[in-house]
Design a protein around this motif. Structure first.
Motif, short mmCIF file in Angstrom:
data_model
loop_
_atom_site.label_atom_id
_atom_site.label_comp_id
_atom_site.label_asym_id
_atom_site.label_seq_id
_atom_site.Cartn_x
_atom_site.Cartn_y
_atom_site.Cartn_z
N GLY A 11 7.87 -22.80 -58.52
CA GLY A 11 7.88 -22.31 -57.15
C GLY A 11 8.55 -23.27 -56.19
N ASN A 12 9.50 -24.03 -56.69
CA ASN A 12 10.32 -25.00 -55.95
C ASN A 12 9.61 -26.32 -55.64
N LEU A 59 -0.13 -18.54 -53.31
CA LEU A 59 0.58 -17.42 -53.92
C LEU A 59 1.94 -17.80 -54.50
N HIS A 60 2.49 -18.93 -54.10
CA HIS A 60 3.78 -19.38 -54.64
C HIS A 60 3.61 -20.55 -55.60
N GLY A 61 2.58 -21.37 -55.39
CA GLY A 61 2.34 -22.51 -56.26
C GLY A 61 1.47 -22.17 -57.44
N ALA A 62 0.15 -22.14 -57.23
CA ALA A 62 -0.78 -21.90 -58.33
C ALA A 62 -0.52 -20.58 -59.03
N ASP A 114 -7.33 -23.14 -55.31
CA ASP A 114 -6.27 -22.64 -56.20
C ASP A 114 -6.82 -22.15 -57.53
N SER A 115 -7.99 -22.66 -57.93
CA SER A 115 -8.52 -22.36 -59.26
C SER A 115 -8.81 -20.88 -59.45
N ARG A 116 -9.01 -20.13 -58.36
CA ARG A 116 -9.32 -18.71 -58.52
C ARG A 116 -8.18 -17.93 -59.17
N GLY A 126 -1.91 -29.33 -62.86
CA GLY A 126 -1.24 -28.43 -61.93
C GLY A 126 -1.43 -28.89 -60.50
N LEU A 127 -0.34 -29.18 -59.81
CA LEU A 127 -0.40 -29.62 -58.42
C LEU A 127 0.28 -28.56 -57.55
N GLY A 128 -0.52 -27.74 -56.89
CA GLY A 128 0.03 -26.66 -56.08
C GLY A 128 0.48 -27.14 -54.71
N HIS A 129 1.44 -26.43 -54.14
CA HIS A 129 1.99 -26.86 -52.85
C HIS A 129 1.59 -25.96 -51.68
N ASP A 130 0.82 -24.90 -51.95
CA ASP A 130 0.49 -23.98 -50.85
C ASP A 130 -0.94 -23.46 -50.94
#
Length: 389
Positions: free
Chosen positions: A32-33, A127-130, A321-323, A117-121
């Motif tokens: 997701g960039n 919705l774009h990261g995780a 994000d885990s959901r 996993g390191l999400g950015h949003d």
């Protein structure tokens, strides 16, 4: 501006953790960039992998709000690191990566594969990261033993009636619903007011909904908050339309549908239109008995570091994000050993967010030990000594 900050942070990670990003063992992918997926293969591929999550984005902060140190300075004051994200959720981002960096420096190779996993949003629903990380893992047929994300912490003096500090491991998280209540009526002049205006009708409905809200803590029930109430365009005109938005955080004992039906029956006024804007059910409750691998590994890691702590399951009142991971694992846990004392929860998304230097070191050590503790093939029998981990 946000994209620039995320790119700069990516550069920082590569600089601060050179072993991770140069290791032939660790596979790194951008998703997701701006989100990061790290795969660390184990020497025993028949062992089901697990996953550690954290998020790199933060909510806004303004120094003018009264911070003791600039909110993006990471300045150290009196044994604390001040900065937006220090408890949400950069402490886990940096703690996980620092632990892995140390392990790689020691020549460590895990027996059990794991992912990071390191999400950015996360702060805007992930919705774009995780979500894209999960999509990628599903396409590869990945199934996880368990997932560990942010959520609950070590609470010391925060919950009334609890003697001593306790580490609460989130085994579920609340669902959420935003409900729109609206009333339409004939407009008029304020010099000739009707018996009931749209504002009055809506205010009565909202008051009835709020009267159902108990005044005790959010851990044990669905909570209700009116977040917007709008009406009127001119001071001497009785408005024809009034609207309010009510946000519910839904306890695991209830469903989204049950909350909606409760709102409608509580309002009980045909003039008030009740609409669901968005929402989702609470997450399934993850296992936490003596034979549950993930929960027991987390619990025993905490107990080995903090023998004085009570460790217990809990419900995470926020959403993480885990959901997004519920389709690739049955067990999701939400915990990091951040210590919260009275007054600290208000720093979360608030002014003077901070973490003690000692607590950050404890977080690094927690992940350092947790990764190694996951290398056992199966749990020791219940009630056996902890040193077997």
């Amino acid at each position: 501006m946000l994209q620039i900050a995320l790119r700069e942070f990516d550069g920082l990670l590569r600089k601060v953790f050179p072993k991770i990003f140069s290791s032939s063992l660790v596979q790194h992918e951008m998703v997701g960039n701006y989100s990061h997926l790290l795969t660390v293969p184990g020497s025993e591929p028949d062992l089901e992998p697990y996953m550690l999550l954290a998020h790199i984005d933060v909510v806004p902060a303004d120094e003018a709000d009264g911070w003791d140190a600039p909110p993006f300075s990471a300045q150290e004051l009196n044994g604390f690191i001040y900065g937006r994200g220090t408890i949400d959720n950069k402490q886990s981002v940096m703690g996980i990566l620092q632990a892995l960096e140390y392990l790689l420096e020691q020549g460590y190779t895990p027996r059990r594969s794991f992912y990071i996993g390191l999400g950015h949003d996360e702060e805007v629903n992930g919705l774009h990261g995780a979500a894209n990380i999960v999509k990628l893992l599903k396409s590869r047929g990945v199934k996880l033993q368990y997932v560990l994300d942010e959520g609950l912490a070590v609470l010391d003096g925060v919950i009334s009636g609890l003697d001593g500090p306790a580490a609460l491991i989130g085994i579920s998280e609340k669902g959420q619903a935003t409900v729109k209540l609206s009333v339409s009526s004939a407009p008029g002049h304020s010099s000739m007011p009707p018996r009931e205006s749209s504002i009055g009708i809506l205010a009565s409905a909202v008051k009835r909904v709020l009267e159902r809200k108990p005044d005790t803590n959010a851990f044990v029930r669905t909570t209700t908050a009116v977040t917007m109430f709008n009406s009127g365009v001119k001071i001497n005109v009785i408005p024809s339309y009034a609207v309010a938005f009510v946000n519910f955080r839904i306890h695991s004992a209830q469903t989204l549908q049950e909350v909606l039906e409760l709102v409608k029956s509580t309002v009980s006024d045909e003039r008030v239109k009740v609409e669901l804007v968005n929402g989702f059910d609470p997450l399934p409750v993850s296992s936490y008995d003596e034979n549950t691998f993930g929960y027991q590994i987390i619990k025993k890691t905490v107990q080995s570091m903090f023998p004085q702590l009570t460790v217990a399951p809990g419900i995470c009142v926020g959403n993480t994000d885990s959901r997004h991971y519920k389709d690739i694992t049955q067990d999701i846990y939400r915990f990091a050993p951040s210590w919260f004392k009275p007054g600290d929860p208000q720093r979360f998304h608030g002014v003077n967010e901070r973490i003690s230097i000692q607590n950050y070191e404890e977080i690094v050590l927690f992940y350092f030990q947790l990764i190694q503790n996951n290398d056992i093939r199966k749990l020791p029998p219940p009630h056996s000594s902890q040193h077997e981990l």
